[in-house]
Design a protein around this motif. Structure first.
Motif, PDB file in Angstrom:
ATOM      1  N   ALA A 154       0.834  -1.206   0.000  1.00  0.00           N
ATOM      2  CA  ALA A 154       0.000   0.000   0.000  1.00  0.00           C
ATOM      3  C   ALA A 154       0.865   1.251   0.000  1.00  0.00           C
ATOM      4  O   ALA A 154       0.563   2.237  -0.695  1.00  0.00           O
ATOM      5  CB  ALA A 154      -0.927  -0.012   1.209  1.00  0.00           C
ATOM      6  N   GLU A 155       1.955   1.230   0.753  1.00  0.00           N
ATOM      7  CA  GLU A 155       2.847   2.392   0.776  1.00  0.00           C
ATOM      8  C   GLU A 155       3.500   2.593  -0.586  1.00  0.00           C
ATOM      9  O   GLU A 155       3.597   3.733  -1.077  1.00  0.00           O
ATOM     10  CB  GLU A 155       3.925   2.211   1.851  1.00  0.00           C
ATOM     11  CG  GLU A 155       4.832   3.431   1.986  1.00  0.00           C
ATOM     12  CD  GLU A 155       5.903   3.225   3.021  1.00  0.00           C
ATOM     13  OE1 GLU A 155       5.912   3.959   4.026  1.00  0.00           O
ATOM     14  OE2 GLU A 155       6.752   2.328   2.824  1.00  0.00           O
ATOM     15  N   ARG A 156       3.950   1.514  -1.217  1.00  0.00           N
ATOM     16  CA  ARG A 156       4.564   1.632  -2.551  1.00  0.00           C
ATOM     17  C   ARG A 156       3.598   2.250  -3.547  1.00  0.00           C
ATOM     18  O   ARG A 156       3.984   3.030  -4.410  1.00  0.00           O
ATOM     19  CB  ARG A 156       4.993   0.251  -3.055  1.00  0.00           C
ATOM     20  CG  ARG A 156       6.329  -0.234  -2.565  1.00  0.00           C
ATOM     21  CD  ARG A 156       6.768  -1.485  -3.305  1.00  0.00           C
ATOM     22  NE  ARG A 156       5.972  -2.649  -2.947  1.00  0.00           N
ATOM     23  CZ  ARG A 156       6.309  -3.526  -2.007  1.00  0.00           C
ATOM     24  NH1 ARG A 156       7.398  -3.344  -1.298  1.00  0.00           N
ATOM     25  NH2 ARG A 156       5.549  -4.573  -1.763  1.00  0.00           N
ATOM     26  N   ARG A 157       2.346   1.881  -3.457  1.00  0.00           N
ATOM     27  CA  ARG A 157       1.343   2.331  -4.419  1.00  0.00           C
ATOM     28  C   ARG A 157       0.720   3.679  -4.056  1.00  0.00           C
ATOM     29  O   ARG A 157      -0.015   4.243  -4.854  1.00  0.00           O
ATOM     30  CB  ARG A 157       0.216   1.287  -4.512  1.00  0.00           C
ATOM     31  CG  ARG A 157       0.635  -0.030  -5.127  1.00  0.00           C
ATOM     32  CD  ARG A 157      -0.451  -1.088  -4.963  1.00  0.00           C
ATOM     33  NE  ARG A 157      -0.120  -2.327  -5.639  1.00  0.00           N
ATOM     34  CZ  ARG A 157      -0.531  -2.651  -6.862  1.00  0.00           C
ATOM     35  NH1 ARG A 157      -1.330  -1.821  -7.525  1.00  0.00           N
ATOM     36  NH2 ARG A 157      -0.187  -3.796  -7.418  1.00  0.00           N
ATOM     37  N   GLY A 158       0.991   4.147  -2.835  1.00  0.00           N
ATOM     38  CA  GLY A 158       0.296   5.330  -2.369  1.00  0.00           C
ATOM     39  C   GLY A 158      -1.194   5.069  -2.245  1.00  0.00           C
ATOM     40  O   GLY A 158      -2.026   5.939  -2.524  1.00  0.00           O
ATOM     41  N   ALA A 159      -1.540   3.861  -1.829  1.00  0.00           N
ATOM     42  CA  ALA A 159      -2.942   3.427  -1.779  1.00  0.00           C
ATOM     43  C   ALA A 159      -3.396   3.238  -0.342  1.00  0.00           C
ATOM     44  O   ALA A 159      -2.589   3.152   0.586  1.00  0.00           O
ATOM     45  CB  ALA A 159      -3.103   2.103  -2.540  1.00  0.00           C
ATOM     46  N   ARG A 160      -4.695   3.184  -0.145  1.00  0.00           N
ATOM     47  CA  ARG A 160      -5.248   2.843   1.157  1.00  0.00           C
ATOM     48  C   ARG A 160      -5.285   1.317   1.287  1.00  0.00           C
ATOM     49  O   ARG A 160      -5.246   0.603   0.286  1.00  0.00           O
ATOM     50  CB  ARG A 160      -6.642   3.427   1.333  1.00  0.00           C
ATOM     51  CG  ARG A 160      -7.697   2.884   0.398  1.00  0.00           C
ATOM     52  CD  ARG A 160      -9.024   3.615   0.590  1.00  0.00           C
ATOM     53  NE  ARG A 160     -10.044   3.119  -0.335  1.00  0.00           N
ATOM     54  CZ  ARG A 160     -10.209   3.543  -1.572  1.00  0.00           C
ATOM     55  NH1 ARG A 160      -9.411   4.486  -2.058  1.00  0.00           N
ATOM     56  NH2 ARG A 160     -11.156   3.047  -2.344  1.00  0.00           N
ATOM     57  N   LEU A 161      -5.382   0.867   2.513  1.00  0.00           N
ATOM     58  CA  LEU A 161      -5.398  -0.574   2.786  1.00  0.00           C
ATOM     59  C   LEU A 161      -6.734  -0.951   3.410  1.00  0.00           C
ATOM     60  O   LEU A 161      -7.109  -0.434   4.471  1.00  0.00           O
ATOM     61  CB  LEU A 161      -4.252  -0.947   3.732  1.00  0.00           C
ATOM     62  CG  LEU A 161      -4.162  -2.426   4.150  1.00  0.00           C
ATOM     63  CD1 LEU A 161      -3.898  -3.300   2.949  1.00  0.00           C
ATOM     64  CD2 LEU A 161      -3.079  -2.615   5.205  1.00  0.00           C
ATOM     65  N   ASN A 162      -7.445  -1.834   2.750  1.00  0.00           N
ATOM     66  CA  ASN A 162      -8.686  -2.381   3.296  1.00  0.00           C
ATOM     67  C   ASN A 162      -8.410  -3.782   3.826  1.00  0.00           C
ATOM     68  O   ASN A 162      -7.943  -4.656   3.081  1.00  0.00           O
ATOM     69  CB  ASN A 162      -9.776  -2.447   2.220  1.00  0.00           C
ATOM     70  CG  ASN A 162     -10.342  -1.076   1.904  1.00  0.00           C
ATOM     71  OD1 ASN A 162     -10.028  -0.092   2.582  1.00  0.00           O
ATOM     72  ND2 ASN A 162     -11.172  -0.986   0.884  1.00  0.00           N
ATOM     73  N   VAL A 163      -8.691  -3.996   5.105  1.00  0.00           N
ATOM     74  CA  VAL A 163      -8.428  -5.279   5.749  1.00  0.00           C
ATOM     75  C   VAL A 163      -9.757  -5.972   6.009  1.00  0.00           C
ATOM     76  O   VAL A 163     -10.652  -5.393   6.628  1.00  0.00           O
ATOM     77  CB  VAL A 163      -7.667  -5.085   7.077  1.00  0.00           C
ATOM     78  CG1 VAL A 163      -7.368  -6.440   7.724  1.00  0.00           C
ATOM     79  CG2 VAL A 163      -6.383  -4.294   6.843  1.00  0.00           C
TER      80      VAL A 163
END
Length: 283
Positions: A154-163
């Motif tokens: 998620a950090e690499r992609r600049g994305a949010r993380l849905n768990v």
């Protein structure tokens, strides 16, 4: 063996080309080289396919170093051997040697069952789309390696993380109703298990949320089958990250039902993370 690279298997098929494009994107994102492998009985047959694949990557991702190699033997064995120290191995799921949906599909299944490094499986019927979301499926704290990898991804992609943490209520023997609400043995056991299950993502993710403060996290616990819940959630994810749950028996190593379901039906690429690696490193 190659370290510090993304490894991808090609064969000239359309599905392999889609996997190649995704692998080049991943190599660029990680700042690593891309190793293109073609497994063939005779190395002399591989020249045109490898040259075309390397030219495609250099034209589309000129900053990615490319190494193209022919390896003898079966595709699954070659990718397992050559990709065991790679940052990521990428494979498609349709079309291998002209046998659409069969041989290449079985390669991805064999890799998922045996790989010791992260494996990205790209389905050939998936449209290219971006939601800015990494999906993580966890069952217990045994999935800590997959969770660490998902945060880094998620950090690499600049994305949010849905768990998504899914669990199902075990069958309990019917009992007479208690005069005082939630005080019967069965109700108390159910309450304890509910609290325990809902605490899984909190304990598993707490340290990672501190390590990756820039990653926005949304956590959801549902009482349903994990395979179906994750499958539905892949409709709005760029990639789904899951742990490799494998069970050995006399016939070999078998994947769990969640992995099988996602490999066959996921609406986004599936990233499988084996346990026992330091998958939380920033890359």
């Amino acid at each position: 063996m190659t370290t510090g690279c993304v490894t991808v298997g090609v064969d000239g098929s359309l599905a392999a080309t889609w996997a190649l494009d995704r692998a080049a994107e991943e190599a660029e994102r990680r700042g690593t080289a891309l190793r293109i492998l073609y497994a063939v009985p005779d190395r002399d047959e591989a020249g045109p396919i490898l040259a075309s694949a390397a030219a495609r990557v250099r034209a589309r991702r000129p900053g990615v170093p490319v190494v193209a190699s022919a390896v003898e033997g079966g595709a699954a064995h070659a990718l397992l051997r050559e990709g065991q120290d790679a940052d990521l191995t990428v494979v498609g799921t349709r079309g291998f040697g002209g046998l659409t949906g069969r041989l290449f599909g079985s390669v991805s299944l064999r890799l998922a069952a045996r790989t010791r490094s992260p494996l990205l499986v790209v389905r050939g019927d998936q449209p290219s789309r971006e939601f800015g979301t990494v999906l993580l499926g966890i069952e217990s704290d045994a999935d800590a390696d997959a969770a660490a990898y998902a945060f880094a991804e998620a950090e690499r992609r600049g994305a949010r993380l849905n768990v998504l943490h899914a669990w199902t209520r075990r069958h309990v023997t019917p009992e007479l109703p208690s005069l005082v609400p939630a005080t019967s043995p069965g109700q108390q056991e159910d309450a304890r298990r509910t609290w325990s299950e809902e605490a899984v993502p909190r304990f598993t993710l707490a340290e990672l949320e501190e390590r990756y403060p820039q990653v926005g996290v949304e956590t959801r616990t549902v009482r349903t089958g994990p395979a179906q819940a994750l499958l539905e959630a892949t409709c709005e994810a760029d990639v789904v990250v899951i742990a490799a749950h494998r069970s050995p028996d006399r016939h070999g190593v078998h994947l769990g039902p969640v992995t099988h379901t996602l490999l066959h039906h996921s609406h986004c690429p599936v990233l499988i993370v084996p346990a026992g690696r330091n998958n939380g490193q920033r890359a």
